[in-house]
Scaffold this active site. Structure first.
Site, PDB file in Angstrom:
ATOM      1  N   LEU A  33      34.793  44.479  36.433  1.00 16.15           N
ATOM      2  CA  LEU A  33      34.865  42.991  36.230  1.00 16.15           C
ATOM      3  C   LEU A  33      35.916  42.610  35.181  1.00 16.15           C
ATOM      4  CD1 LEU A  33      31.218  41.548  36.487  1.00 16.15           C
ATOM      5  CD2 LEU A  33      32.964  41.857  38.455  1.00 16.15           C
ATOM      6  N   GLY A  36      39.300  37.258  35.978  1.00 18.05           N
ATOM      7  CA  GLY A  36      39.295  36.629  37.140  1.00 18.05           C
ATOM      8  C   GLY A  36      38.213  36.350  38.012  1.00 18.05           C
ATOM      9  N   HIS A  37      37.151  37.596  37.608  1.00 22.32           N
ATOM     10  CA  HIS A  37      35.923  37.499  38.138  1.00 22.32           C
ATOM     11  C   HIS A  37      35.054  36.372  37.254  1.00 22.32           C
ATOM     12  CE1 HIS A  37      36.729  41.509  39.364  1.00 22.32           C
ATOM     13  NE2 HIS A  37      36.503  41.070  40.577  1.00 22.32           N
ATOM     14  N   GLY A 147      39.106  34.381  44.978  1.00 24.53           N
ATOM     15  CA  GLY A 147      40.302  34.511  44.510  1.00 24.53           C
ATOM     16  C   GLY A 147      41.531  34.282  45.061  1.00 24.53           C
ATOM     17  N   SER A 185      43.727  42.000  37.703  1.00 24.60           N
ATOM     18  CA  SER A 185      43.139  42.839  38.939  1.00 24.60           C
ATOM     19  C   SER A 185      42.480  43.993  38.192  1.00 24.60           C
ATOM     20  CB  SER A 185      44.235  43.331  39.694  1.00 24.60           C
ATOM     21  OG  SER A 185      43.770  44.552  40.436  1.00 24.60           O
TER      22      SER A 185
END
Ligand code: PAF
Length: 282
Positions: A33, A36-37, A147, A185
């Protein structure tokens, strides 16, 4: 935070919550993670009564076994991060429970013809669609958060939900970037500091292409310039395409919906990114 291990526990959690009047938000992940998560979780927490995050490295969506092998895994850190974010439940199934053998079914994409991930990674979206179909079946009438970095995946999932009349709603969330513009990412963990610096030019080059397109430069010329700029920086470009939602067919003239998409390798790590043509606007 509740730990759900088996699909039947996930079904019971989601449908039990729905029956008692709670809206459940699902954030599907493959772990490792990052920010973004975290943004997906934050959005789900804002909009839903309960948030479940799934962590499952889905073998069906890796067309390259070496890529599956190298995919970063950090379950303990992920669980701690989700606990700190006050996620209500985490679903961490084992592969043989998610995909019991012998497998009889999978979701096939019969009319998805982009010149991007679906061509570069044969079978990838069938694997994604199959696992997401299973997750959405367990979620039922909740919301699922994805996303925009994986814009083609998002488009496939939206279309699947529409075409199969699934009761879940798909929520798309903007790409989260590091201060230098690199889209967050899990794969970035495999880059050296110099690789991160180099990979940042993906975003600056996409933004420049988007500005060129807005200024009326042709798709062909803008894409060729962008490709050259990346290659000059030692980036190995797999595709650089302008395409329009919802089906992401390649276009030769931009519309208000057009986006520029790239897949490229930096230090052998395959990265993807995209920007809306309007996003290049200063
Ligand atoms: O985007 C991802 O992490 C994965 O493709 C997903 C949606 C969790 C399915 O395995």
């Amino acid at each position: 935070m509740r730990r759900l291990l088996h699909p039947s526990e996930m079904v019971e959690y989601c449908y039990g919550s729905f029956r008692s009047g709670s809206l459940v938000g699902l954030v599907p992940t493959m772990g490792a993670l990052h920010g973004g998560h975290q943004a997906l979780v934050a959005r789900a927490k804002d909009e839903c009564d309960l948030v479940v995050t799934s962590i499952f490295v889905n073998p069906l969506q890796f067309n390259d076994p070496a890529d599956l092998e190298k995919y970063p895994r950090s379950l303990q850190d992920d669980l701690e991060a989700l606990e700190a974010l006050a996620v209500d439940a985490v679903f961490t199934p084992e592969p043989d429970e998610m995909h019991p053998e012998p497998r009889v079914f999978s979701v096939a994409l019969v009319g998805w013809q982009t010149e991007m991930e679906s061509t570069s990674r044969p079978g990838h979206f069938s694997g994604v669609a199959t696992v997401v179909m299973k997750l959405l079946a367990m979620l039922g009438p909740g919301r699922a958060y994805f996303g925009e970095k994986d814009f083609e995946q998002l488009a496939v999932v939206k279309r699947m939900v529409e075409e199969f009349h699934l009761p879940a709603s798909v929520v798309s969330c903007p790409t989260v970037r590091d201060p230098g513009g690199l889209a967050l990412s899990s794969r970035n963990r495999r880059l050296s500091a110099a690789g991160v610096e180099r990979a940042r030019s993906l975003y600056s080059v996409l933004t420049k292409a988007s500005l060129d397109l807005q200024a009326g430069r042709s798709v062909q010329e803008s894409v060729a310039t962008a490709r050259l700029s990346l290659e000059e920086r030692g980036i190995d470009v797999e595709y650089l395409v302008v395409a329009d939602p919802p089906l992401l067919r390649r276009v030769e003239a931009v519309s208000k919906l057009s986006r520029v998409f790239v897949a490229a390798r930096v230090e052998g790590v395959r990265l993807i990114d995209n920007v809306a043509v309007g996003d290049g606007k200063p």
